[in-house]
Motif scaffolding. Structure first.
Motif, PDB file in Angstrom:
ATOM      1  N   LYS A 169      -6.632   0.443  -2.884  1.00 49.57           N
ATOM      2  CA  LYS A 169      -7.219   0.148  -1.391  1.00 49.57           C
ATOM      3  C   LYS A 169      -7.460  -1.574  -1.374  1.00 49.57           C
ATOM      4  CE  LYS A 169      -9.964   4.342  -0.661  1.00 49.57           C
ATOM      5  NZ  LYS A 169     -11.396   4.825  -0.389  1.00 49.57           N
ATOM      6  N   LEU A 177       0.869  -1.313  -0.096  1.00 48.53           N
ATOM      7  CA  LEU A 177      -0.127  -0.172  -0.161  1.00 48.53           C
ATOM      8  C   LEU A 177       1.179   1.266  -0.098  1.00 48.53           C
ATOM      9  CD1 LEU A 177      -2.726  -1.230   2.451  1.00 48.53           C
ATOM     10  CD2 LEU A 177      -2.910  -0.885   0.012  1.00 48.53           C
ATOM     11  N   HIS A 212      -4.219  -3.012 -10.967  1.00 46.02           N
ATOM     12  CA  HIS A 212      -4.089  -3.337  -9.460  1.00 46.02           C
ATOM     13  C   HIS A 212      -4.040  -4.881  -9.206  1.00 46.02           C
ATOM     14  CE1 HIS A 212      -8.161  -3.670  -9.879  1.00 46.02           C
ATOM     15  NE2 HIS A 212      -8.765  -3.616  -8.594  1.00 46.02           N
TER      16      HIS A 212
END
Length: 296
Positions: free
Chosen positions: A120, A113, A283
């Motif tokens: 998220k 992160l 992602h």
């Protein structure tokens, strides 16, 4: 029309209009209108609708299979055109079995992160198998290759298991020199949802199936590990869960000359599983690459 085809695929994958609506964040009525419009353009009926279930017609099944490559190729093309401009971002939903999630994922997620502040992560620690489509999961981590041909898998690591117990437990119980000696011991058991538990031993050409019993059964490995450290019994768990305790002397390996597994076919390998019908989103790709690098 392409968006309507994507909606159609989600309905098939989810099994209902309402589940597809949840995944796509659309109203069920909008899903129905998209399907009606697609059927009108194709001049064919794609679903046999009833109040109890949703079933593809013969034409619908054919269209689903033939249009799958179109959807995937479109996603690939768009990803290629965006290229380096595709910055990893958004919500990443991960399902992972409890012990691996706690011991292997949780410690490295903060680093990921920090590398990708626009991502998220929603982490679901659950030992049940989830449906990636109907439950809107981007990535699942499981033992063994998925049986569903609509999913892709990338190997993360091998999954050997070790038989261990605490020195205190072993000092107060009969010695274990053969697999059959376990009949006289309290074994800490992973729930297999069957009436009897067995551990499978192999040494050279010799193979033995040993019936084991004990007073503590759990679907997850962490409670059993805690019990073993408190001298409650003999434990069969993944090497990556017990290795540090063996090195510290809190646990001792039992029958080290034997290979032992929960299943006759072996304990397999650990894979990251994701949807095959779509080009992995930035992602998802970023987390896969990070995970493989960290676990290697």
């Amino acid at each position: 029309m392409l968006e309507q085809i994507k909606v159609f695929h989600q309905v098939v994958d989810s099994g209902s209009f309402s589940q597809a609506a949840k995944v796509l964040h659309m109203a069920p009525s909008s899903i129905a209108r998209n399907i009606d419009s697609l059927e009108a353009q194709l001049k064919t009926t794609l679903f046999k609708r009833s109040t109890r279930q949703l079933v593809l017609t013969e034409e619908g099944d054919y269209f689903y299979k033939q249009s799958g490559k179109l959807v995937e190729d479109t996603d690939v093309l768009l990803a290629e055109m965006r290229g380096a401009q595709d910055t990893p971002q958004g919500m990443l939903r991960i399902s992972v079995f409890e012990s691996f999630g706690n011991l292997c994922l949780a410690p490295i997620i903060p680093e990921f992160l920090q590398m990708y502040p626009d991502i998220k992560i929603e982490l679901d620690l659950d030992n049940k198998l989830v449906d990636l489509y109907s439950e809107n999961v981007d990535l699942a981590i499981r033992i063994g290759v998925p049986q569903d041909s609509g999913l892709k898998a990338r190997k993360l690591l091998n999954h050997p298991t070790l038989l261990t117990a605490s020195p205190t437990y072993l000092n107060h119980r009969p010695p274990i020199t053969l697999p059959s000696d376990l009949h006289e011991h309290n074994c800490l058991l992973i729930s297999q949802e069957r009436q009897r538990n067995h551990w499978f031993f192999a040494k050279g050409k010799a193979q033995q199936k040993i019936s084991v019993k004990g007073n503590f059964i759990s679907k997850g490995g962490s409670p059993l590990l805690t019990a073993a450290l408190k001298d409650c019994g003999v434990l069969l768990l993944s090497e990556w869960m017990v290795k540090s305790y063996i090195e510290s002397g809190q646990l001792v390996e039992v029958l080290p000359g034997w290979t032992v597994n929960h299943w006759e076919e072996g304990s397999g390998e650990i894979f990251a599983i994701y949807k095959a019908a779509q080009y992995p989103k930035p992602h998802v790709r970023a987390f896969l690459d990070f995970l493989i690098k960290k676990l290697s």
